[in-house]
Design an enzyme around this catalytic site. Sequence first.
Site, short mmCIF file in Angstrom:
data_model
loop_
_atom_site.label_atom_id
_atom_site.label_comp_id
_atom_site.label_asym_id
_atom_site.label_seq_id
_atom_site.Cartn_x
_atom_site.Cartn_y
_atom_site.Cartn_z
N LYS A 128 46.17 42.44 24.38
CA LYS A 128 46.14 42.31 25.84
C LYS A 128 45.02 41.35 26.28
O LYS A 128 45.18 40.58 27.22
CB LYS A 128 45.95 43.68 26.50
CG LYS A 128 45.91 43.64 28.04
CD LYS A 128 47.17 43.01 28.62
CE LYS A 128 47.37 43.11 30.11
NZ LYS A 128 46.35 42.86 31.02
N GLU B 15 46.82 33.98 30.22
CA GLU B 15 47.13 34.12 31.66
C GLU B 15 46.10 33.34 32.51
O GLU B 15 46.46 32.67 33.48
CB GLU B 15 47.10 35.61 32.00
CG GLU B 15 47.30 35.98 33.45
CD GLU B 15 46.96 37.46 33.67
OE1 GLU B 15 47.46 38.31 32.91
OE2 GLU B 15 46.16 37.76 34.59
C1 6PG Z 1 48.43 41.72 33.86
C2 6PG Z 1 47.08 41.26 34.34
C3 6PG Z 1 46.30 42.40 34.87
C4 6PG Z 1 45.20 41.99 35.81
C5 6PG Z 1 43.92 41.64 35.13
C6 6PG Z 1 43.34 40.30 35.48
O1 6PG Z 1 48.79 41.29 32.77
O2 6PG Z 1 49.10 42.46 34.57
O3 6PG Z 1 46.37 40.64 33.33
O4 6PG Z 1 45.90 43.21 33.81
O5 6PG Z 1 45.58 41.05 36.71
O6 6PG Z 1 43.07 42.64 35.54
O7 6PG Z 1 42.00 40.38 35.50
P1 6PG Z 1 40.98 39.42 36.18
O8 6PG Z 1 40.42 40.21 37.34
O9 6PG Z 1 39.97 39.16 35.15
O10 6PG Z 1 41.69 38.21 36.68
#
Ligand code: 6PG
Length: 476
Positions: free
Chosen positions: A192, A199
């Site tokens: 993850k 991401e």
């Molecule tokens: C997902 C996202 C989710 C969330 C993270 C992003 O896959 O659904 O990654 O877990 O948006 O918390 O975290 P940041 O606050 O570091 O952008």
Amino acid sequence: MKPLADGVKLPLGLVGLGAIGSGLALNLLEHGWPLIVHDRDAARVEALRRSAPRAPRALVPDVAASVADLLASLPRPRRVFVVVPAGDAVDAVLAAMLPQLTSGDVVVDLGNSHPDETARRQAEVAARGAAWLGCGLSGGAAGARQGPCLMAGGSGSAWDAVAAPLLAVAARGPEGVGAALVGDGAAGHLVKTIHNGIEYAWLAALGEVHELLTCSGHGASEQAELLREWADVGGLDGMLIRLTARVLDTTDTEGVPLVDAVLDRLEQKGTGAWTVELALTHGVAVPQIAAAVSGRLLSCRAAGVVDPGGPTADRERTRAALAIEPAELAVTLRAALDGALAEGLQLLAAADRDVDLGLDPAAILRLWRFGSLLASERLEPAASAWDLTAGRDTVGRVPEEWRRVVSAAVSAGQPVPVLAAGLARAEALAGGRREGAALIAALRDAFGRHGVTARRNPDGPPHHADWTGGPDRLVS
Ligand code: 6PG
């Protein structure tokens, strides 16, 4: 836990009813899983109770006043899902549970926990004969409610105990389901973390393309249309591109794009930076992900700073200087998304090589197609820039459009750090001698006697040259 006959579903515990936890709770209830829930905030419990009966076929959850009560109310062996913010909150729940945990109990942490913390918690819980699964959840609040992507890590027996409810609530499609045990130990949270690193880079690439389109005079709704076209026919279909189009199409009551009212300052919870740390630990270059993390940090310093030449002066200059065709941007975006994906997959492979968690990058790529924020055409094997068999990028020719976009942006004073970092990575991998690298190797030998390798004999022994002006030659 043995599978129950006739589909009997024993109650599960769920701690934490924030946006993700309450969505997951409703999803589980709707799939017929009896739940005992707990949250320190009574208002959240009440909100869940109010919304639960509205969902078709949903059960009404039971409520526990504390984590200890929740454990005491569950049938043994207990199964508890923890959906609280990563860090201290997870440890507080663990501390409340630990004295009561017994053999066979399984706790699943569905937050974005650091893999090292997950490994430590797994050891603490194992000392009591129970099991702790670290399970990444992607898809955000809507995903938790309608079908998330779930990446679990831990023992096979712990996974077997919770697989039925997790598989039931996960995203699914004709070719598979978005829930799996991805490896041993902290593999779920490692996967993850790396997912989030990718991401970060994808979001940053989308942001840079948005800026270039804006500077080239395309309004938000026009951009939304373009993105939909790229999704339909440009090889870019996916969760994030569709979401970007929707966000750009959203206006305020005056019809002004809502995104224009948003301060350009970015926060982060850490997973992007952890990915970069992991990459350095395992010796993998992740320049796009690193540039995305740096971009977030820089945004905190720069947000709201007013251009002394007038708020729009720079933007107008940039606009006048930029001549980028949307079609070139589509090619560039595809290449950048593929580059960031390849960075992440290479890191997965390296982490698995170094720690042996049983990770299978091909299976993880397949898993992300269901419900994750990365779900998109770019994960399809035919599209992927990552050759799973050879374990390397399939970068062959660097698209000319990518070079044009980056150079046009840079000349116009428009920074594109993630698109540029991806391009530099692709150019490096595409081959050709790097005279700069040869010079650095020579300098290291000149000041530190670290040795250099002869160009004509790459596998030969290191050679210490005399760099005082010569003559010298590399012995091959
Ligand atoms: C997902 C996202 C989710 C969330 C993270 C992003 O896959 O659904 O990654 O877990 O948006 O918390 O975290 P940041 O606050 O570091 O952008």
